[in-house]
Design an enzyme around this catalytic site. Structure first.
Site, mmCIF file in Angstrom:
data_model
loop_
_atom_site.group_PDB
_atom_site.id
_atom_site.type_symbol
_atom_site.label_atom_id
_atom_site.label_comp_id
_atom_site.label_asym_id
_atom_site.label_seq_id
_atom_site.Cartn_x
_atom_site.Cartn_y
_atom_site.Cartn_z
ATOM 1 N N ARG A 139 -13.174 -4.151 7.687
ATOM 2 C CA ARG A 139 -12.222 -5.163 7.160
ATOM 3 C C ARG A 139 -13.160 -6.405 6.885
ATOM 4 O O ARG A 139 -13.073 -6.985 6.197
ATOM 5 C CB ARG A 139 -11.080 -5.192 7.728
ATOM 6 C CG ARG A 139 -10.218 -6.259 7.576
ATOM 7 C CD ARG A 139 -9.256 -6.146 6.485
ATOM 8 N NE ARG A 139 -8.786 -7.443 5.901
ATOM 9 C CZ ARG A 139 -7.750 -8.020 6.610
ATOM 10 N NH1 ARG A 139 -7.250 -7.372 7.211
ATOM 11 N NH2 ARG A 139 -7.332 -9.188 5.947
ATOM 12 N N TYR A 171 10.204 -6.318 -2.659
ATOM 13 C CA TYR A 171 9.327 -7.490 -2.545
ATOM 14 C C TYR A 171 9.068 -7.929 -3.970
ATOM 15 O O TYR A 171 8.704 -9.346 -4.013
ATOM 16 C CB TYR A 171 7.755 -6.567 -2.256
ATOM 17 C CG TYR A 171 7.849 -6.239 -0.831
ATOM 18 C CD1 TYR A 171 7.410 -7.144 0.225
ATOM 19 C CD2 TYR A 171 8.263 -4.819 -0.430
ATOM 20 C CE1 TYR A 171 7.309 -6.701 1.495
ATOM 21 C CE2 TYR A 171 7.912 -4.397 0.921
ATOM 22 C CZ TYR A 171 7.571 -5.383 1.819
ATOM 23 O OH TYR A 171 7.389 -5.066 3.084
ATOM 24 N N ASP A 199 -1.959 0.565 -0.085
ATOM 25 C CA ASP A 199 -0.820 -0.073 0.395
ATOM 26 C C ASP A 199 0.197 0.332 -0.686
ATOM 27 O O ASP A 199 -0.132 0.418 -1.897
ATOM 28 C CB ASP A 199 -1.010 -1.694 0.540
ATOM 29 C CG ASP A 199 0.113 -2.252 1.388
ATOM 30 O OD1 ASP A 199 0.129 -2.232 2.446
ATOM 31 O OD2 ASP A 199 1.245 -2.508 0.883
ATOM 32 N N ARG A 245 -5.711 -2.110 12.389
ATOM 33 C CA ARG A 245 -6.274 -3.121 13.539
ATOM 34 C C ARG A 245 -6.511 -2.845 14.855
ATOM 35 O O ARG A 245 -7.096 -3.411 15.565
ATOM 36 C CB ARG A 245 -5.559 -4.619 13.345
ATOM 37 C CG ARG A 245 -5.912 -5.320 11.948
ATOM 38 C CD ARG A 245 -5.398 -6.534 12.086
ATOM 39 N NE ARG A 245 -4.040 -6.329 11.548
ATOM 40 C CZ ARG A 245 -3.171 -7.188 11.594
ATOM 41 N NH1 ARG A 245 -3.391 -8.567 11.977
ATOM 42 N NH2 ARG A 245 -1.691 -7.092 11.222
ATOM 43 N N ARG A 291 0.406 4.465 9.922
ATOM 44 C CA ARG A 291 -0.425 3.449 10.212
ATOM 45 C C ARG A 291 -1.509 3.682 11.071
ATOM 46 O O ARG A 291 -2.046 2.778 12.017
ATOM 47 C CB ARG A 291 0.114 2.124 10.614
ATOM 48 C CG ARG A 291 1.016 1.490 9.542
ATOM 49 C CD ARG A 291 0.326 0.387 8.573
ATOM 50 N NE ARG A 291 1.062 -0.006 7.488
ATOM 51 C CZ ARG A 291 1.537 -1.435 7.335
ATOM 52 N NH1 ARG A 291 1.276 -2.133 8.494
ATOM 53 N NH2 ARG A 291 2.463 -1.771 6.318
HETATM 54 O O1 1CP Z 1 -3.010 4.096 8.028
HETATM 55 C C1 1CP Z 1 -2.032 4.118 7.023
HETATM 56 O O2 1CP Z 1 -0.742 4.546 7.464
HETATM 57 C C2 1CP Z 1 -2.380 4.093 5.755
HETATM 58 C C3 1CP Z 1 -2.264 2.955 4.956
HETATM 59 C C4 1CP Z 1 -1.165 2.057 4.910
HETATM 60 C C5 1CP Z 1 0.152 2.467 4.521
HETATM 61 C C6 1CP Z 1 0.721 3.840 4.383
HETATM 62 C C7 1CP Z 1 -1.085 0.613 5.010
HETATM 63 C C8 1CP Z 1 -1.990 -0.159 5.051
HETATM 64 N N1 1CP Z 1 0.231 0.345 4.358
HETATM 65 C C9 1CP Z 1 1.125 1.393 4.117
HETATM 66 C C10 1CP Z 1 2.419 1.256 3.635
HETATM 67 C C11 1CP Z 1 3.094 0.118 3.883
HETATM 68 N N2 1CP Z 1 2.784 -1.258 3.371
HETATM 69 C C12 1CP Z 1 4.504 0.023 3.979
HETATM 70 C C13 1CP Z 1 5.421 1.199 4.180
HETATM 71 C C14 1CP Z 1 5.345 1.567 5.880
HETATM 72 C C15 1CP Z 1 5.955 0.761 6.728
HETATM 73 O O3 1CP Z 1 7.056 0.429 6.695
HETATM 74 O O4 1CP Z 1 5.302 0.166 7.468
HETATM 75 C C16 1CP Z 1 5.134 -1.301 3.949
HETATM 76 C C17 1CP Z 1 6.465 -1.800 3.925
HETATM 77 C C18 1CP Z 1 3.756 -2.136 3.400
HETATM 78 C C19 1CP Z 1 3.812 -3.614 3.107
HETATM 79 C C20 1CP Z 1 2.925 -4.129 3.941
HETATM 80 N N3 1CP Z 1 1.459 -4.117 3.786
HETATM 81 C C21 1CP Z 1 3.192 -5.052 4.874
HETATM 82 C C22 1CP Z 1 4.529 -5.323 5.584
HETATM 83 C C23 1CP Z 1 5.057 -6.817 5.343
HETATM 84 C C24 1CP Z 1 6.498 -6.875 5.529
HETATM 85 O O5 1CP Z 1 7.196 -7.219 4.842
HETATM 86 O O6 1CP Z 1 6.961 -6.563 6.899
HETATM 87 C C25 1CP Z 1 1.838 -5.682 5.576
HETATM 88 C C26 1CP Z 1 1.672 -6.623 6.689
HETATM 89 C C27 1CP Z 1 0.825 -5.018 4.754
HETATM 90 C C28 1CP Z 1 -0.660 -4.871 4.996
HETATM 91 C C29 1CP Z 1 -1.273 -3.797 5.610
HETATM 92 N N4 1CP Z 1 -1.170 -2.605 4.871
HETATM 93 C C30 1CP Z 1 -1.995 -1.528 5.782
HETATM 94 C C31 1CP Z 1 -2.516 -2.170 6.596
HETATM 95 C C32 1CP Z 1 -3.418 -1.621 7.669
HETATM 96 C C33 1CP Z 1 -2.170 -3.713 6.434
HETATM 97 C C34 1CP Z 1 -2.622 -4.651 7.484
HETATM 98 C C35 1CP Z 1 -3.409 -5.311 7.006
HETATM 99 C C36 1CP Z 1 -4.613 -5.958 7.972
HETATM 100 O O7 1CP Z 1 -4.365 -6.740 8.629
HETATM 101 O O8 1CP Z 1 -5.740 -5.336 7.656
#
Ligand code: 1CP
Length: 343
Positions: free
Chosen positions: A34, A147, A71, A25, A21
Site C-alpha cells: 500500500r 454512499y 472495494d 492493514r 477483510r
Molecule cells: O480482504 C477483503 O475483504 C477484500 C477487500 C475489500 C472488500 C470486500 C475491501 C478493501 N473493501 C471491501 C468491501 C467494502 N468496502 C464494504 C462492505 C463490507 C463491510 O461492511 O466491511 C464497505 C462498506 C466498504 C466501504 C469502505 N471501504 C469503507 C467503510 C467506510 C464506512 O462507511 O464505514 C472503508 C474504510 C473502505 C476502504 C477499504 N476497503 C478495503 C480496505 C482494506 C480498506 C481500508 C483502506 C486502507 O486503509 O488500506
C-alpha cells in the site's frame, strides 16, 4: 475446491474458512504494498499489486478462499461520481445524488471501465492454487445508494431515508441503475475467473423490514436471479448486515442465492433454526474475539458446537478484520477451525 463444495452443501473434510477483510492493514505485508502505491484507489487500480494483496492472506493465513482485493465503491466511482479516500475519514464522493437533476451525472456502462478489476481476477486466478477459491464481490444496491446519496459513510442515513419516504421513485431509479450495472459487473468478474460471488449489504440494518424488502433485498434478489440463470454453477453469497430482527422474513420468499452471511450480532443457533435448511450459513465469529486467544477459542468452540461437523457451514467472521487485530491469532484461528471441525 472445499470452499465451493461447502457453498453447495457437499461434504467436505473440514469446515472451510476465510475472513472478511482478510487483506488489510493488520498485515505488515499489505501496508508495505500500500505504501508503494500511496492511495487506496491506486492500489485497487494497480493489477499487479491488487493481485499481490489478494494472495497475501492465502500465503500467510492459508484460508480456503481468496477474495478479490478491490472495494464496493469502485462502481459508483466509475458511474461518474469521483471518489477520494480521505485519511482517517473514509470514502468521500465529489458529487452526490439528491434529486432528479443529479441523476444526469450518472454514466451508463460503468462496468466496462472496471477492466482493472477483471485483469486483477485473471492474474490472481492464474497464480492461485487450484484447491483455493477466488471470490468476486460487489456492494448491494441499497448500501451503494447510501454512499451515493450521503456522499460518504453515515450513522443516520438521513438523506437516503428522506428520499425513501418522500421520493421513493427517485430512490428506485438509483437502485435500478445500480442493479443494471452490478449484474454486468458480477458477470464480467465470473468471465474473468472468479469461482463464487458475494453481495455485501453492509447497511441493510438501517431499514425496517418492509422497507428493506422493497428497497434493499428486492434488488439483491434480481441480481442473484440474473447471475443464477446464466451461471448456475457459481455460488452466490449474500451478506445483509443487521437484519437479525427480521430473519424469519427471509425464510418464505423465493431467493436465488446459496449462502447467507450471518453477522456477529445474530445468535447463530437462532439463525440455524430459522434459515439453516434454506441456505448454507457463513459466519459469524465476533471479530474482536481475535484480540484474545482464549476468547477466540471459546467463540470457535461455540460456533462448531452449534453448526456441527456436517455440511451447511462456512466459517467466517461476523464482520471484517480490524486493522489492529493480532495476525498471530488470525493465523491460529484458521488452523484451529480446520482441526476442530475435522470430520
Ligand atoms: O480482504 C477483503 O475483504 C477484500 C477487500 C475489500 C472488500 C470486500 C475491501 C478493501 N473493501 C471491501 C468491501 C467494502 N468496502 C464494504 C462492505 C463490507 C463491510 O461492511 O466491511 C464497505 C462498506 C466498504 C466501504 C469502505 N471501504 C469503507 C467503510 C467506510 C464506512 O462507511 O464505514 C472503508 C474504510 C473502505 C476502504 C477499504 N476497503 C478495503 C480496505 C482494506 C480498506 C481500508 C483502506 C486502507 O486503509 O488500506
Amino acid at each position: 475446491m472445499i470452499f465451493i463444495d461447502a457453498c453447495k452443501r457437499k461434504e467436505t473434510p473440514y469446515t472451510p474458512i476465510w475472513l472478511m477483510r482478510q487483506a488489510g492493514r493488520y498485515l505488515s505485508e499489505y501496508k508495505e504494498v500500500r505504501a508503494k502505491v500511496g492511495d487506496f484507489l491506486d492500489l485497487c487500480r494497480n493489477v499487479e499489486f491488487a493481485s499481490k494483496v489478494t494472495l497475501q492472506p492465502i500465503d500467510i493465513l492459508d484460508c480456503d478462499a481468496a477474495i478479490l482485493f478491490s472495494d464496493i465503491l469502485v462502481v459508483p466511482l466509475e458511474m461518474g461520481l469521483g471518489l477520494d479516500f480521505v485519511k482517517n475519514e473514509g470514502p468521500k464522493f465529489r458529487q452526490c445524488i439528491r434529486n432528479e437533476n443529479d441523476m444526469k451525472i450518472l454514466q451508463n456502462e460503468a462496468y466496462k471501465k472496471l477492466s482493472y478489476v477483471y485483469d486483477t481476477i485473471s492474474l490472481t486466478r492464474s497464480k492461485l492454487s487450484k484447491d483455493k477459491a477466488l471470490i468476486g464481490f460487489c456492494g448491494a444496491p441499497w448500501t451503494l445508494a447510501t454512499y451515493m446519496i450521503e456522499g460518504q459513510g453515515s450513522k443516520t442515513y438521513t438523506h437516503s431515508k428522506k428520499m425513501l419516504y418522500s421520493n421513493p421513485n427517485l430512490l428506485h431509479k438509483i437502485l435500478q441503475s445500480l442493479s443494471d450495472e452490478l449484474k454486468l459487473y458480477l458477470e464480467s468478474q465470473i468471465k474473468a475467473g472468479v469461482n463464487a460471488v458475494m453481495i455485501f449489504d453492509s447497511w441493510a440494518g438501517a431499514l425496517e423490514r418492509d422497507a428493506y424488502f422493497a428497497f434493499g433485498f428486492k434488488y439483491i434478489n434480481d441480481i442473484a436471479k440474473y447471475i443464477k440463470s446464466k451461471y448456475p454453477q457459481i455460488p452466490i453469497i449474500v451478506f445483509p448486515k443487521g437484519v437479525g430482527g427480521f430473519l424469519g422474513a427471509f425464510k418464505n420468499i423465493e431467493t436465488n442465492f446459496d449462502v447467507f452471511g450471518i453477522d456477529w450480532g445474530i445468535d447463530l443457533e437462532y439463525a440455524k433454526n430459522i434459515l439453516g435448511q434454506n441456505f448454507v450459513l457463513q459466519g459469524n465469529l465476533e471479530p474482536c474475539r481475535i484480540y484474545d486467544f482464549d476468547a477466540m477459542e471459546c467463540g470457535v468452540d461455540n460456533i462448531i458446537k452449534i453448526m456441527g461437523k456436517q455440511s451447511g457451514h462456512i466459517f467466517n467472521l461476523g464482520h471484517g478484520m480490524l486493522p489492529d487485530l493480532p495476525r498471530e491469532n488470525a493465523i491460529k484461528l484458521i488452523q484451529m477451525v480446520r482441526e476442530k471441525s475435522k470430520r
